[in-house]
Design an enzyme around this catalytic site. Structure first.
Site, short mmCIF file in Angstrom:
data_model
loop_
_atom_site.label_atom_id
_atom_site.label_comp_id
_atom_site.label_asym_id
_atom_site.label_seq_id
_atom_site.Cartn_x
_atom_site.Cartn_y
_atom_site.Cartn_z
N LEU A 102 45.24 32.81 43.72
CA LEU A 102 46.58 32.48 43.25
C LEU A 102 46.90 33.26 41.98
O LEU A 102 46.08 33.31 41.06
CB LEU A 102 46.69 30.98 42.95
CG LEU A 102 47.91 30.53 42.12
CD1 LEU A 102 49.21 30.73 42.89
CD2 LEU A 102 47.76 29.09 41.66
N SER A 103 48.09 33.85 41.91
CA SER A 103 48.61 34.46 40.69
C SER A 103 47.65 35.55 40.19
O SER A 103 47.41 36.52 40.90
CB SER A 103 48.85 33.37 39.64
OG SER A 103 49.57 33.84 38.54
N ALA A 104 47.09 35.40 38.99
CA ALA A 104 46.11 36.38 38.53
C ALA A 104 44.91 36.42 39.47
O ALA A 104 44.31 37.48 39.67
CB ALA A 104 45.66 36.06 37.11
#
Length: 287
Positions: A102-104
């Site tokens: 997720l995300s980073a």
């Protein structure tokens, strides 16, 4: 290196690597996202790398630091070493290793798929960023569609599919097939620009040798779903755009076979369990 191995797991079972997002930690990304449930039900091992504050104060994986995103360097090498240790400790099938984030964590999953394509059978990127969109903090904050201040997204650079693809092809000497990829995004994300999803599609369709026109367009629980197939009719990329969802991993708490998760920060109850559909796309529900 956090791990979960179902009791009496047989040899040569798959391994799933799951990378948490910023301001999270590994223990926030196991039960909450449904991965432990499916590790038990589908019988695979689970590896959850933990970012350290010494590397990033917000506990983000450094998807934008040149020394962390190239083969056999920094954080990418560290995650590779964890996978190697997991393979040694649990006798997993090296041909069935998958990675998501997720995300980073999604950005770092993209890094791993680019620099170690020989290690993975599939990937899933949730609110992530294309490989080498940035190679330093300044580029990351100003050119990759992420939020500099709450609610204000930076522009997302718009490269050609071939230019995006070259960044991946130049990341290793790999000349074999690349992993299949599932790409998830929320339409109301104010942390990662929804435009990042299209740039990811441009990058990975180019790498996988399929065009940018989906072969199938339908819905999953009312949300836009697209499949991109090769000439043999095999789906190599899918995208899911969750209407109205902000920044986080989609879940659907409950006891049904296609339900999972516990709502928390960046773990969003939107009536769709992303882990379930990712496993289906990878084919782990049939193994």
């Amino acid at each position: 290196m956090c791990t979960y191995v179902p009791e009496n797991l047989e040899p040569s079972r798959p391994l799933v690597v799951a990378l948490h997002g910023c301001k999270q930690q590994a223990e926030d990304y196991d039960n909450e996202t449904g991965w432990i449930k499916f590790a038990e039900r589908n019988q695979f091992a689970l590896l959850l790398p933990q970012q350290q504050k010494a590397n990033n104060m917000s506990k983000c994986f450094n998807w934008f630091e040149l020394n962390d995103i190239e083969r056999d360097k920094g954080e990418a090498l560290s995650i590779r070493q964890m996978i190697k240790k997991m393979a040694s400790d649990t006798d997993i099938d090296p041909e069935k290793v998958y990675i998501t984030g997720l995300s980073a964590g999604g950005g770092m999953a993209t890094v791993m798929l680019a620099v170690y394509p020989d290690m993975f059978a599939g990937g899933a990127i949730i609110a992530g960023i294309p490989y080498k969109c940035a190679t330093n903090v300044g580029e990351a904050l100003n050119e990759c569609g992420v939020s500099i201040v709450p609610g204000q997204l930076a522009p997302m650079k718009d490269l050609s599919p071939d230019a995006w693809g070259n960044l991946v092809r130049n990341a290793s000497s790999h000349n074999g097939p690349y992993p299949r990829i599932s790409i998830w995004q929320g339409t109301s994300d104010t942390t990662v620009n929804p435009a990042d999803q299209q740039e990811l599609v441009d990058q990975w369709t180019n790498v996988l040798g399929v065009d940018q026109t989906p072969d199938i367009e339908d819905t999953i629980n009312g949300h836009e779903h697209k499949l991109y197939k090769n000439d043999n009719g095999e789906p190599l990329i899918e995208t899911i755009l969750i209407s109205g969802m902000g920044h986080g991993t989609p879940i659907d708490p409950g006891g049904g076979d296609d339900q999972c998760g516990e709502a928390a920060s960046y773990i969003l109850d939107v009536g769709t369990c992303s882990s379930y559909y990712i496993i289906k796309f990878w084919g782990l529900d049939f193994q």
